[in-house]
Design a protein around this motif. Structure first.
Motif, PDB file in Angstrom:
ATOM      1  N   CYS A  71      20.280 -14.836 -46.532  1.00  0.00           N
ATOM      2  CA  CYS A  71      19.042 -13.530 -45.535  1.00  0.00           C
ATOM      3  C   CYS A  71      19.390 -12.660 -46.792  1.00  0.00           C
ATOM      4  CB  CYS A  71      20.169 -13.129 -43.859  1.00  0.00           C
ATOM      5  SG  CYS A  71      18.248 -11.929 -43.755  1.00  0.00           S
ATOM      6  N   ILE A  72      17.620 -12.308 -46.997  1.00  0.00           N
ATOM      7  CA  ILE A  72      17.793 -10.585 -47.574  1.00  0.00           C
ATOM      8  C   ILE A  72      17.025 -10.079 -46.746  1.00  0.00           C
ATOM      9  CG2 ILE A  72      16.474 -11.983 -49.517  1.00  0.00           C
ATOM     10  CD1 ILE A  72      13.669 -12.198 -48.803  1.00  0.00           C
ATOM     11  N   CYS A  74      14.519  -9.566 -44.165  1.00  0.00           N
ATOM     12  CA  CYS A  74      13.016  -9.151 -44.504  1.00  0.00           C
ATOM     13  C   CYS A  74      12.170  -8.388 -43.077  1.00  0.00           C
ATOM     14  CB  CYS A  74      12.568  -9.635 -45.254  1.00  0.00           C
ATOM     15  SG  CYS A  74      12.683 -11.925 -44.855  1.00  0.00           S
ATOM     16  N   ASN A  75      12.653  -9.460 -42.292  1.00  0.00           N
ATOM     17  CA  ASN A  75      11.961  -8.339 -40.836  1.00  0.00           C
ATOM     18  C   ASN A  75      11.048 -10.002 -40.040  1.00  0.00           C
ATOM     19  OD1 ASN A  75      12.735  -5.786 -41.041  1.00  0.00           O
ATOM     20  ND2 ASN A  75      10.990  -4.745 -41.460  1.00  0.00           N
ATOM     21  N   LEU A  76      10.593 -10.688 -41.711  1.00  0.00           N
ATOM     22  CA  LEU A  76       9.940 -11.521 -40.422  1.00  0.00           C
ATOM     23  C   LEU A  76       9.750 -13.382 -39.621  1.00  0.00           C
ATOM     24  CD1 LEU A  76       8.899 -13.187 -44.176  1.00  0.00           C
ATOM     25  CD2 LEU A  76       7.244 -12.567 -42.796  1.00  0.00           C
ATOM     26  N   ALA A  78      12.147 -11.834 -36.446  1.00  0.00           N
ATOM     27  CA  ALA A  78      11.533 -11.347 -36.335  1.00  0.00           C
ATOM     28  C   ALA A  78      10.328 -10.971 -35.438  1.00  0.00           C
ATOM     29  CB  ALA A  78      12.046  -9.538 -36.108  1.00  0.00           C
ATOM     30  N   GLU A  79       9.386 -11.158 -36.445  1.00  0.00           N
ATOM     31  CA  GLU A  79       7.217 -10.649 -36.579  1.00  0.00           C
ATOM     32  C   GLU A  79       7.025 -12.441 -36.305  1.00  0.00           C
ATOM     33  OE1 GLU A  79       7.587  -6.317 -39.016  1.00  0.00           O
ATOM     34  OE2 GLU A  79       6.768  -7.861 -39.636  1.00  0.00           O
ATOM     35  N   ALA A  80       8.014 -12.865 -36.572  1.00  0.00           N
ATOM     36  CA  ALA A  80       7.538 -14.629 -36.053  1.00  0.00           C
ATOM     37  C   ALA A  80       7.690 -14.585 -34.356  1.00  0.00           C
ATOM     38  CB  ALA A  80       6.984 -15.465 -37.148  1.00  0.00           C
ATOM     39  N   CYS A  81       8.580 -14.471 -34.170  1.00  0.00           N
ATOM     40  CA  CYS A  81       8.759 -14.683 -32.892  1.00  0.00           C
ATOM     41  C   CYS A  81       8.524 -14.604 -31.639  1.00  0.00           C
ATOM     42  CB  CYS A  81      10.653 -13.858 -32.620  1.00  0.00           C
ATOM     43  SG  CYS A  81      11.296 -14.036 -30.608  1.00  0.00           S
ATOM     44  N   ASP A  82       8.154 -15.976 -30.933  1.00  0.00           N
ATOM     45  CA  ASP A  82       6.842 -15.412 -29.791  1.00  0.00           C
ATOM     46  C   ASP A  82       7.362 -15.007 -28.713  1.00  0.00           C
ATOM     47  OD1 ASP A  82       4.463 -16.728 -29.058  1.00  0.00           O
ATOM     48  OD2 ASP A  82       6.146 -17.950 -27.579  1.00  0.00           O
ATOM     49  N   VAL A 118       8.389 -19.431 -41.057  1.00  0.00           N
ATOM     50  CA  VAL A 118       8.913 -18.467 -42.012  1.00  0.00           C
ATOM     51  C   VAL A 118      10.013 -17.581 -42.743  1.00  0.00           C
ATOM     52  CG1 VAL A 118       9.425 -16.090 -40.501  1.00  0.00           C
ATOM     53  CG2 VAL A 118       6.909 -16.489 -41.198  1.00  0.00           C
ATOM     54  N   CYS A 119      11.176 -18.506 -42.655  1.00  0.00           N
ATOM     55  CA  CYS A 119      12.052 -17.505 -43.458  1.00  0.00           C
ATOM     56  C   CYS A 119      11.439 -17.836 -44.885  1.00  0.00           C
ATOM     57  CB  CYS A 119      12.871 -18.026 -42.950  1.00  0.00           C
ATOM     58  SG  CYS A 119      14.496 -17.757 -43.876  1.00  0.00           S
ATOM     59  N   PRO A 120      12.056 -16.613 -45.606  1.00  0.00           N
ATOM     60  CA  PRO A 120      11.160 -16.840 -47.281  1.00  0.00           C
ATOM     61  C   PRO A 120      13.138 -17.686 -48.190  1.00  0.00           C
ATOM     62  CG  PRO A 120      11.618 -14.666 -46.071  1.00  0.00           C
ATOM     63  CD  PRO A 120      11.800 -15.315 -45.145  1.00  0.00           C
ATOM     64  N   SER A 121      14.266 -16.710 -46.466  1.00  0.00           N
ATOM     65  CA  SER A 121      14.806 -17.408 -47.926  1.00  0.00           C
ATOM     66  C   SER A 121      15.662 -19.184 -48.019  1.00  0.00           C
ATOM     67  CB  SER A 121      16.282 -15.703 -47.541  1.00  0.00           C
ATOM     68  OG  SER A 121      16.481 -16.103 -45.941  1.00  0.00           O
ATOM     69  N   GLY A 122      15.356 -19.023 -46.558  1.00  0.00           N
ATOM     70  CA  GLY A 122      16.443 -20.482 -46.188  1.00  0.00           C
ATOM     71  C   GLY A 122      17.029 -20.134 -46.186  1.00  0.00           C
TER      72      GLY A 122
ATOM     73  N   ALA B  29       3.105  -7.177 -33.653  1.00  0.00           N
ATOM     74  CA  ALA B  29       4.390  -8.316 -33.576  1.00  0.00           C
ATOM     75  C   ALA B  29       4.869  -7.950 -32.597  1.00  0.00           C
ATOM     76  CB  ALA B  29       5.255  -8.177 -34.557  1.00  0.00           C
ATOM     77  N   ASN B  33       4.053 -10.499 -29.119  1.00  0.00           N
ATOM     78  CA  ASN B  33       5.147 -10.929 -27.796  1.00  0.00           C
ATOM     79  C   ASN B  33       4.438 -10.712 -25.875  1.00  0.00           C
ATOM     80  OD1 ASN B  33       7.605  -9.202 -29.563  1.00  0.00           O
ATOM     81  ND2 ASN B  33       7.098 -11.292 -29.884  1.00  0.00           N
ATOM     82  N   ARG B  89      -0.508 -12.061 -36.028  1.00  0.00           N
ATOM     83  CA  ARG B  89       0.780 -13.335 -36.143  1.00  0.00           C
ATOM     84  C   ARG B  89       0.368 -13.233 -37.925  1.00  0.00           C
ATOM     85  NH1 ARG B  89       3.474 -15.600 -31.406  1.00  0.00           N
ATOM     86  NH2 ARG B  89       4.177 -13.220 -30.646  1.00  0.00           N
ATOM     87  N   ARG B  92       2.481 -10.997 -41.595  1.00  0.00           N
ATOM     88  CA  ARG B  92       3.976 -10.139 -40.806  1.00  0.00           C
ATOM     89  C   ARG B  92       4.760  -9.790 -42.541  1.00  0.00           C
ATOM     90  NH1 ARG B  92       4.353 -15.728 -38.194  1.00  0.00           N
ATOM     91  NH2 ARG B  92       3.871 -17.334 -39.365  1.00  0.00           N
ATOM     92  N   TRP B  96       8.850  -6.322 -48.530  1.00  0.00           N
ATOM     93  CA  TRP B  96      10.544  -6.936 -49.595  1.00  0.00           C
ATOM     94  C   TRP B  96      10.223  -8.692 -49.651  1.00  0.00           C
ATOM     95  CZ3 TRP B  96      13.653  -6.867 -52.150  1.00  0.00           C
ATOM     96  CH2 TRP B  96      14.830  -6.646 -52.190  1.00  0.00           C
ATOM     97  N   ARG B 122      17.891 -21.236 -53.911  1.00  0.00           N
ATOM     98  CA  ARG B 122      17.086 -22.285 -53.004  1.00  0.00           C
ATOM     99  C   ARG B 122      15.303 -22.850 -53.225  1.00  0.00           C
ATOM    100  NH1 ARG B 122      20.786 -19.955 -50.193  1.00  0.00           N
ATOM    101  NH2 ARG B 122      22.593 -21.744 -48.630  1.00  0.00           N
ATOM    102  N   VAL B 124      12.944 -22.654 -51.213  1.00  0.00           N
ATOM    103  CA  VAL B 124      11.529 -21.620 -50.594  1.00  0.00           C
ATOM    104  C   VAL B 124      11.316 -20.400 -51.228  1.00  0.00           C
ATOM    105  CG1 VAL B 124      11.348 -22.567 -47.890  1.00  0.00           C
ATOM    106  CG2 VAL B 124      13.618 -21.531 -48.695  1.00  0.00           C
ATOM    107  N   MET B 125      12.843 -19.918 -51.556  1.00  0.00           N
ATOM    108  CA  MET B 125      12.631 -19.067 -52.452  1.00  0.00           C
ATOM    109  C   MET B 125      11.509 -18.738 -53.794  1.00  0.00           C
ATOM    110  SD  MET B 125      14.081 -16.479 -51.509  1.00  0.00           S
ATOM    111  CE  MET B 125      15.782 -15.509 -50.408  1.00  0.00           C
TER     112      MET B 125
END
Lengths: 210, 344
Positions: A71-72, A74-76, A78-82, A118-122, B29, B33, B89, B92, B96, B122, B124-125
């Protein structure tokens, strides 16, 4: 720097410099290992302040040590969360700082799975279907549940469950039974539970946050 | 008084847009919500007149405008609601890692340290870092000069240093070894691998700023929900002190000392951009060796002496400040081609 004057390298000096370089490099590597281990065992190994039973990772999260490494922060997610159920650990939480968590009692996951997309780190792995998510398992406390301890008839958890009649089935007086093999651990039952102070149905992740 | 060069205007605009987005994204964001939970009107009413209320109303207005929904104090229709939530959305993340209309842009340093810490590469990176990587290889460390929110913050230090000089308190001019960035980058990656945690993200300003702002805004809205509306510094953490410390060190000890010699990301981008195609080039015939560019360069380089090596972040300040129009961005190889043409 070594015998730059006539342009020809001084072999003895070169060898000495090489030796010194190797020595320095190994000292640096050793120091790095010692410092790294100290950090891993010391400051960053502090357990979470919140009781770990109430804390879940978002859907699709890798196993805990792997998740913390990948995990990097990055907030992504949390910001994508419905629903806004994904929160991020603050700076006082050592190695958990910046990583996502869910406290289902306050706000539960509705399994939209936007975070895994959305997770960019996998570190939140894409899950094909919401029924395959395993964030934890719901546990019912028979002494607290009003349908089970005989103080009333409720059924709120069954109503809230997205996998009704698979993950939670109802018995006498709407008493819930959780089926571990089907429960995804979203926590919607815990959020809906009418028992306050300490919920009668709680999702336990089985992860070690210590 | 010279007019500002369009490139500098563009750079400042991008920097300001990045700062604005850094603040607006967490608010949007939160807005999504509330809207998704059908609590938006309630929230706007409860936070009325406070920072939280105004920011929600601002995002509301902007998104209604963007999606063509009916503006003003009217409830959104079902389809409009869906469209506004989607639009909220669309953008976002932070500097970083950013998701822009479905396109992921991740800092190469994030991918690198995650790979080191988890000892796994990985897929995706690689998708996320592709564009930043290509951009840096072709254009150099433009991330530092155009996008990095801390870089923008640290450009204020140049002004503060001038103030100090005006007060005859001479600020220091410490110069650290130029290989320091690489050393710290290597150390950080090594440490990440040993500890099994991405360590660099805890000291790398572009990662810190986004996280700090997100945290601050989350805490502000959480407090507002508990009835404590209004601006609050409760969400600011040790990270803010760290960023402030960097600013103070740069003011007191040396211009852009963090970016030049300490920042691990700076080291990575310097290395990646070592063979960049766009560089500042000096025209020897028109240059009068006035030294304006040396004063303008925050990285402490001397375009006047053709010393715009790997550290240069192509910010273009020297080009904008050149009074002889001797400096310009040129493609590498264009001179050689021009010379060949001339010979022919």
């Amino acid at each position: 720097m070594i015998a730059r004057g006539d342009g020809r390298p001084d072999r003895r000096a070169l060898l000495l410099a090489g030796g010194r370089g190797a020595l320095r490099l190994s000292v640096a590597a050793g120091a790095l290992y010692v410092v790294g281990t100290a950090i891993r065992r010391g400051a960053l190994a502090r357990p979470l302040e919140e009781s770990a039973t109430g804390v879940l990772r978002p859907p699709g999260a890798l196993d805990e040590p792997e998740f913390l490494a990948a995990c990097i922060r990055c907030n992504l997610c949390a910001e994508a969360c419905d629903t806004g159920c994904i929160r991020l650990f603050g700076p006082a939480e050592g190695r958990h700082t910046g990583t996502p968590f869910i406290v289902a009692e306050e706000r539960a996951c509705n399994l939209c799975l936007a975070c895994t997309e959305v997770c960019p780190s996998g570190s939140l792995f894409p899950v094909e279907d919401a029924s395959l998510v395993r964030m934890g398992t719901a546990l019912v406390d028979e002494r607290l549940c009003v349908s089970l301890n005989g103080t009333g008839v409720c059924g709120a958890c069954h109503t809230a469950c997205p996998l009704k009649n698979e993950a939670i089935t109802q018995g006498n007086r709407n008493a819930p039974t959780v089926h571990e093999d089907a429960c995804v651990g979203c926590g919607l039952c815990e959020e809906a539970c009418i028992v306050h102070d300490r919920k009668a149905i709680r999702v336990v992740s089985g992860r070690s946050f210590a | 008084m010279k007019l500002p060069k369009p490139l500098q205007v563009g750079r400042r605009s991008v920097q300001l847009a990045v700062i604005a987005l850094t603040v607006l994204i967490p608010v949007a964001a939160r807005y999504a919500n509330y809207l998704s939970a059908r609590q938006l009107d309630d929230a706007i009413e409860r936070f009325d007149g406070s920072v939280q209320g105004h920011s929600l109303a601002l995002v509301d207005g902007a998104l209604r405008l963007a999606t063509g929904a009916e503006s003003g104090d009217v409830e959104l229709r079902g389809d409009e609601r869906e469209a506004v939530i989607l639009a909220a959305r669309n953008v976002r993340g932070s500097t970083w890692s950013l998701e822009l209309f479905g396109l992921t842009l991740t800092d190469p340093l994030a991918a690198l340290e995650s790979a080191f810490a988890s000892r796994t590469a990985r897929r995706v990176m690689f998708v996320g870092i592709l564009i930043p990587l290509l951009g840096t290889i072709l254009l150099g460390r433009v991330f530092c000069s155009w996008i990095c929110p801390a870089g923008f913050l640290l450009e204020i230090t140049g002004f503060l240093r001038r103030v100090l000089r005006f007060l005859e308190l001479r600020p220091g001019r410490v110069r650290l070894w130029h290989g320091n960035n690489y050393l710290l980058l290597g150390l950080g990656l090594g440490l990440s691998a040993v500890v099994g945690l991405p360590i660099l993200g805890y000291v790398y300003p572009p990662a810190l700023v986004g996280r700090e702002v997100h945290n601050g805004i989350t805490v502000m809205f959480d407090r507002a929900e508990d009835g404590l509306v209004g601006f609050s510094a409760a969400g600011l953490t040790v990270t803010s002190w760290f960023l402030l410390a960097i600013v103070l060190v740069e003011v007191a000890f040396g211009s852009r000392i963090w970016c030049r010699s300490l920042c691990p990301g700076g080291g990575l981008f310097t290395a990646l951009g070592a063979f960049r195609l766009v560089r500042v080039k000096r025209d020897d015939k028109s240059c009068t060796q006035c030294g304006e560019c040396v004063v303008a360069c925050e990285m402490g380089l001397s375009p006047m002496l053709d010393r715009t090596g790997v550290e240069c972040d192509n910010c273009g300040k020297c080009v904008a400040n050149c009074s002889d129009d001797a400096l310009a961005f040129r493609m590498v190889g264009s001179e050689r081609r021009a010379r060949k043409e001339a010979v022919r």
